[in-house]
Design a protein around this motif. Sequence first.
Motif, PDB file in Angstrom:
ATOM      1  N   ARG A 249      23.933 -16.970  36.844  1.00 47.13           N
ATOM      2  CA  ARG A 249      25.372 -16.721  37.009  1.00 47.13           C
ATOM      3  C   ARG A 249      26.194 -17.900  36.492  1.00 47.13           C
ATOM      4  N   ALA A 250      25.621 -19.088  36.651  1.00 51.14           N
ATOM      5  CA  ALA A 250      26.350 -20.291  36.230  1.00 51.14           C
ATOM      6  C   ALA A 250      26.080 -20.662  34.778  1.00 51.14           C
TER       7      ALA A 250
ATOM      8  N   LEU B 153      18.725 -15.851  41.239  1.00 50.67           N
ATOM      9  CA  LEU B 153      19.988 -15.201  41.596  1.00 50.67           C
ATOM     10  C   LEU B 153      21.193 -16.088  41.294  1.00 50.67           C
ATOM     11  N   LEU B 154      21.014 -17.420  41.425  1.00 56.71           N
ATOM     12  CA  LEU B 154      22.141 -18.344  41.317  1.00 56.71           C
ATOM     13  C   LEU B 154      22.330 -18.926  39.914  1.00 56.71           C
TER      14      LEU B 154
ATOM     15  N   ILE C 249      20.913  -9.548  30.212  1.00 55.19           N
ATOM     16  CA  ILE C 249      21.652 -10.580  29.485  1.00 55.19           C
ATOM     17  C   ILE C 249      21.461 -10.470  27.979  1.00 55.19           C
TER      18      ILE C 249
ATOM     19  N   VAL D  17      16.251  -9.500  34.735  1.00 53.17           N
ATOM     20  CA  VAL D  17      17.465 -10.304  34.536  1.00 53.17           C
ATOM     21  C   VAL D  17      17.747 -10.488  33.047  1.00 53.17           C
TER      22      VAL D  17
ATOM     23  N   GLY E 247      24.062 -18.566  32.415  1.00 57.92           N
ATOM     24  CA  GLY E 247      23.633 -17.487  31.529  1.00 57.92           C
ATOM     25  C   GLY E 247      22.126 -17.496  31.315  1.00 57.92           C
TER      26      GLY E 247
END
Length: 453
Positions: A409-410, A405-406, A264, A260, A412
């Motif tokens: 996304r909200a 996973l969550l 980023i 992940v 960074g």
Amino acid sequence: MEQTNILNQGIYKTFFKYVSLNVLSMLGVSLYVLADTFFVANGVGADGLVALNLALPVFSLINGTGLLIGIGSATLFSIATGKGERGAGSRIFTQSFLLGAVLGVILTLCGIFLNQPIAMMLGANGDHIISMTSTYLKLLMVFSCAFILNNLLVAFVRNDGNPRLAMFGMLGSCLFNIVFDYIFVFPMQLGIFGAALATGVSPILSMVILSSHFFRKKNHFRLKKTRLNAKELISSVLTGIPSFITEFSSGIIIFLFNMVIMGIAGDIGVAAYGIVANLALVCIAIFTGVGQGIQPVVSVNYGAGRMGNVLRTYLLGAALAFVLGGLFYLAALFFPDQIASVFNSEGNGQLQALTRDGLSIYFFGFLFAGVNVVTTSFFASIARPKPSFLISALRGFGLIVPCLLLLPRAFGLSGVWMTGPAAELLTFICCVAFMLSFFKKHRVRVPKPLEAN
């Protein structure tokens, strides 16, 4: 016999004896990789940190395999001793030793022939990173038997009433690793190969120190010709699964985080996470030391039917873990720049900023992680693998994956750092529920006075 002393001595004295020595032992284990991190960061640079962090899941697999066999079989040994079955030690030890050797050989062969594919599977890209990662993996996996059998021997020596020797073995190997990390990386300029070589040889020294236990008159286990007891071996493996999950899940988490973070923040983000993750492994190792420290005390008292001491020992362990977790969090909250700079000899501003943010957020989870680890160890200590497995699975896979996973996304990269604390907090709530249910079911209350046996 030491197990008799556990039953007859005051619980505070016994608790602090076993826990203090086991914390030091596990600190020695964790410093294997932390020493590599320090010397690679300062002797090789950010690319070396990336390679080292990509290889960490394999180290967790090897170390977890040793705990799977060692903790599980040593727990059965302690419970059998508490019940008065004094002939079980050598049989359980021999079976576990053979299993550990077989698994170690398999991992060694994988390291020799599959190190580059494994490196690429773990996320290494670019010839330079792939080369360094596969080099570290190959050497680390060649010493798989040493890591696994050392964990087995540590667990049995500790549970056979010699936690001080177990501590000396682990600290001796840790000191060797630190000294030769320096020698191999700096004067000899062997780079990441030298760091891996020092780490791989270290458990051999530990086993040499621990082998002196076989010459004690009070030794209650040794290698002997014995018929394989499949039921007993399976039981020891099942009992050790929570310890395996606790350790191996660290590697899985590192792998998932690497993937992940790579998307980023790229390689520099992985390097920053490498620093945070290695420091976190030290904290988890200390919690594991508390959990392993209460294991023989809980197992022997449980085998003897002394449930009051079982409850009291758990509460002492959970309280100590919570206090330590608070200290770790405060250190990361107030001194993140000072900690990050130790691993940032190149003065990379981006690496410094990412590491600082990661420490201050990620370490909040240690307020709950220690209690979770101790609770996992508690249920394993009384041969109750189901709740122990569930707690381990929650903090290792069940909650980390959806949070990972969550949250990114909200939020960074900050969401990545928040994943660990969120999973630990939710697991902590489950632990409280499990413990209240367990002791209510057994109608256990702490006896008075607290020092009574």
